[in-house]
Design a protein around this motif. Sequence first.
Motif, short mmCIF file in Angstrom:
data_model
loop_
_atom_site.label_atom_id
_atom_site.label_comp_id
_atom_site.label_asym_id
_atom_site.label_seq_id
_atom_site.Cartn_x
_atom_site.Cartn_y
_atom_site.Cartn_z
N THR A 13 -22.14 7.08 -47.39
CA THR A 13 -21.15 6.77 -48.43
C THR A 13 -20.02 7.80 -48.42
O THR A 13 -18.84 7.45 -48.53
CB THR A 13 -21.83 6.74 -49.82
OG1 THR A 13 -22.88 5.77 -49.80
CG2 THR A 13 -20.83 6.40 -50.91
N LYS A 16 -17.84 7.10 -45.43
CA LYS A 16 -17.06 5.87 -45.59
C LYS A 16 -15.87 6.07 -46.51
O LYS A 16 -14.86 5.39 -46.38
CB LYS A 16 -17.94 4.73 -46.12
CG LYS A 16 -18.88 4.17 -45.08
CD LYS A 16 -19.76 3.09 -45.66
CE LYS A 16 -20.78 2.63 -44.64
NZ LYS A 16 -21.71 1.65 -45.22
N ARG A 17 -15.97 7.01 -47.45
CA ARG A 17 -14.83 7.30 -48.34
C ARG A 17 -13.61 7.77 -47.56
O ARG A 17 -12.49 7.66 -48.03
CB ARG A 17 -15.21 8.39 -49.34
CG ARG A 17 -16.08 7.91 -50.43
CD ARG A 17 -16.29 9.01 -51.44
NE ARG A 17 -17.38 8.67 -52.31
CZ ARG A 17 -18.09 9.54 -53.00
NH1 ARG A 17 -17.82 10.82 -52.91
NH2 ARG A 17 -19.05 9.15 -53.77
#
Length: 183
Positions: A13, A16-17
């Motif tokens: 996560t 992916k940011r």
Amino acid sequence: MSAFLANRGLIATVLKRYMLSGVDVDDLTQETVVRALEAEQHKEILEPKRFLVGIAKNIARSEIERQSKSLVGLLEDVTPRAYISDEPSVEAVVDSRRRMQVFSQAIGELPPQCQMVFVLKYFYGASHKDISAKLDIAISTVEKHVALGLRRCRQHMMNAQQGDATDVSESNVLGLESWRKSR
């Protein structure tokens, strides 16, 4: 390793940011684990979750910097100066062809002997003496024909430039006159 397995989704996560592609996320997740394992050999990690997230952020930033440098390199390769052409413009080519056509017509209108002298002198680079011998005429006659040829060609070209030459005008060259009217 257990901290990594427990926080694998969190690491993905975080990566992916940074707008990295799925393939990049998988590769960078593995790199995060490798770096964490190397760091664990040299020091004790008190907060593994925070440590893994910190490594993931640093890796993502480094990857973005690497990608932006390669993009800048690509943009530098595509600068307009790389595509500047030394070739003449279309207008210059058309104008040159028109002038050459007018010049050819001017030579064609010279008297036969004057025309031969002019062509030998300016197209073949023959000297006055060579022309005199080849055509069996006096050097002074060669000089007179050269001067007459230059004078008549210059006058014909000036007339054509002013629009006085009817055989070769802008309207005859590639239909430019009708093209201009249609615009």
